[in-house]
Write a protein that holds these residues in place. Sequence first.
Motif, PDB file in Angstrom:
ATOM      1  N   LYS A  41      38.173  34.266  26.851  1.00 39.88           N
ATOM      2  CA  LYS A  41      38.453  34.397  28.155  1.00 39.88           C
ATOM      3  C   LYS A  41      37.707  32.634  28.115  1.00 39.88           C
ATOM      4  CE  LYS A  41      36.913  38.767  28.685  1.00 39.88           C
ATOM      5  NZ  LYS A  41      35.756  40.287  28.886  1.00 39.88           N
ATOM      6  N   SER A  42      38.004  32.603  29.601  1.00 40.39           N
ATOM      7  CA  SER A  42      37.645  31.116  29.696  1.00 40.39           C
ATOM      8  C   SER A  42      36.283  31.158  30.472  1.00 40.39           C
ATOM      9  CB  SER A  42      38.321  30.277  31.166  1.00 40.39           C
ATOM     10  OG  SER A  42      38.065  31.101  32.369  1.00 40.39           O
TER      11      SER A  42
ATOM     12  N   ASP B 170      34.988  30.102  32.732  1.00 39.34           N
ATOM     13  CA  ASP B 170      34.292  30.895  34.614  1.00 39.34           C
ATOM     14  C   ASP B 170      34.826  32.169  33.987  1.00 39.34           C
ATOM     15  OD1 ASP B 170      34.008  28.630  35.467  1.00 39.34           O
ATOM     16  OD2 ASP B 170      36.953  27.890  35.338  1.00 39.34           O
ATOM     17  N   ASP B 171      36.096  32.531  33.826  1.00 39.05           N
ATOM     18  CA  ASP B 171      35.603  34.316  33.627  1.00 39.05           C
ATOM     19  C   ASP B 171      34.882  34.887  33.213  1.00 39.05           C
ATOM     20  OD1 ASP B 171      38.882  34.234  34.477  1.00 39.05           O
ATOM     21  OD2 ASP B 171      39.467  34.274  31.891  1.00 39.05           O
ATOM     22  N   VAL B 172      33.959  34.557  32.059  1.00 34.59           N
ATOM     23  CA  VAL B 172      33.326  34.857  32.150  1.00 34.59           C
ATOM     24  C   VAL B 172      31.962  34.891  32.724  1.00 34.59           C
ATOM     25  CG1 VAL B 172      31.156  34.888  29.967  1.00 34.59           C
ATOM     26  CG2 VAL B 172      33.421  34.540  29.431  1.00 34.59           C
TER      27      VAL B 172
ATOM     28  N   THR C 107      32.414  34.661  36.311  1.00 34.95           N
ATOM     29  CA  THR C 107      32.402  35.978  36.937  1.00 34.95           C
ATOM     30  C   THR C 107      32.584  37.179  36.291  1.00 34.95           C
ATOM     31  OG1 THR C 107      34.338  34.124  38.045  1.00 34.95           O
ATOM     32  CG2 THR C 107      34.546  36.442  38.696  1.00 34.95           C
ATOM     33  N   GLU C 108      32.858  37.150  35.479  1.00 32.69           N
ATOM     34  CA  GLU C 108      32.743  38.925  35.311  1.00 32.69           C
ATOM     35  C   GLU C 108      31.039  39.329  35.049  1.00 32.69           C
ATOM     36  OE1 GLU C 108      34.500  39.532  31.499  1.00 32.69           O
ATOM     37  OE2 GLU C 108      36.579  39.251  32.454  1.00 32.69           O
TER      38      GLU C 108
ATOM     39  N   LYS D 285      36.545  37.364  42.939  1.00 33.73           N
ATOM     40  CA  LYS D 285      37.488  38.382  41.648  1.00 33.73           C
ATOM     41  C   LYS D 285      39.245  37.918  42.181  1.00 33.73           C
ATOM     42  CE  LYS D 285      36.414  43.084  41.525  1.00 33.73           C
ATOM     43  NZ  LYS D 285      36.483  45.116  42.061  1.00 33.73           N
TER      44      LYS D 285
ATOM     45  N   THR E  53      38.621  33.292  40.551  1.00 37.07           N
ATOM     46  CA  THR E  53      37.587  33.158  38.584  1.00 37.07           C
ATOM     47  C   THR E  53      36.974  31.308  39.078  1.00 37.07           C
ATOM     48  OG1 THR E  53      39.174  32.413  37.807  1.00 37.07           O
ATOM     49  CG2 THR E  53      38.414  35.163  38.270  1.00 37.07           C
ATOM     50  N   LYS E  54      37.219  30.454  39.501  1.00 39.61           N
ATOM     51  CA  LYS E  54      36.906  28.988  39.558  1.00 39.61           C
ATOM     52  C   LYS E  54      35.426  29.379  41.073  1.00 39.61           C
ATOM     53  CE  LYS E  54      40.979  26.604  37.089  1.00 39.61           C
ATOM     54  NZ  LYS E  54      41.467  25.495  37.192  1.00 39.61           N
TER      55      LYS E  54
END
Length: 332
Positions: free
Chosen positions: A15-16, A18-20, A22-23, A309, A312-313
Amino acid sequence: MGTQTKNKKSKTPRKSADDVITESIIATCYKRIEDYETKGIPLPHWMKPWEGNNQIPQSIQDILKDGTVKTKDYRGTNVILLSILSGLFGHSSPYFITFNKAKALGGRIKKGAKSYPVVYTEPVKFNRETNERLTKEQAETLPKELIKTIWFTRYYRVFNIEDTEGLELLITAISNQYWNTNEGTSLNPNQKAQAIFDNMPNRPTVNMSDGDRNFYSPSEDTVVLVKPEYYKSNNEYWSTVFHELGHSTAHPSRLNLKNNVGHKFGNEKYAYEELRAEFTASILCNRVGIENTQENSVAYLLSWIQALKNDTKLFRTASRDAYKAVEYIDPS
């Protein structure tokens, strides 16, 4: 009979950052909403003043021979990221440590403790002609004009110092260091906030109003504020002032950011600019020891969950630019 090839087990893509990020925020917000709806636990604010006030998140680096604890301030996105996640989980300490550092200092992480992502950028060099990634040694042998550098965002994980065991002496030493450093501070939060306002470089025109609307006008470079006497508290007043000053930093004469003020509610540009201004206000309130009085409701949290959502950036860009705004407004 044809030869049968074995199916290689596909690896799950990493995962990037940004994904981490945001999640982590979305999952934490959902958990807080669930606690509110099922257990009646009040919704926490995104960010609140740290214990002792006027602190920002710091990384535990080492313990020196004289017993002094060496720390390092987090900057940029990490200031807001750690403040928000810790606030949502109810931590009051602004100190963080990695798993390995806690172990090296003779401590351990509590079972079931929540870890938080910390982001950093890393330069990766490529050959402009072949697009091949270069090792350090290869880059040193090529002419500079043949090297292309791309910055990648990475992350690692840390724990709040409150979630450690066996580091009680370190925690006591940190506490003593902080209070000794801040002895003699005579200004109260309201005076500190006023000082930031008075000393802001190239401050926009600020007009006080008897109306009921606060806003920043980019075309006139003017902030319009409802007069202080109409607010329920100084906290509410300064939260609003810092929010609008945050908007003003996008002006070409200041940070010259792509100004998104004035876009309709719900679109990505509006979400970025409102989040940027809100983060700016939160950090400045934190600096002076004021709790940001932004709206705190299930609907409010859900609105930002949807915005995150959609992009994510969004969090990283808005928080990065908010930190720039804070450093501009309060360079001291």
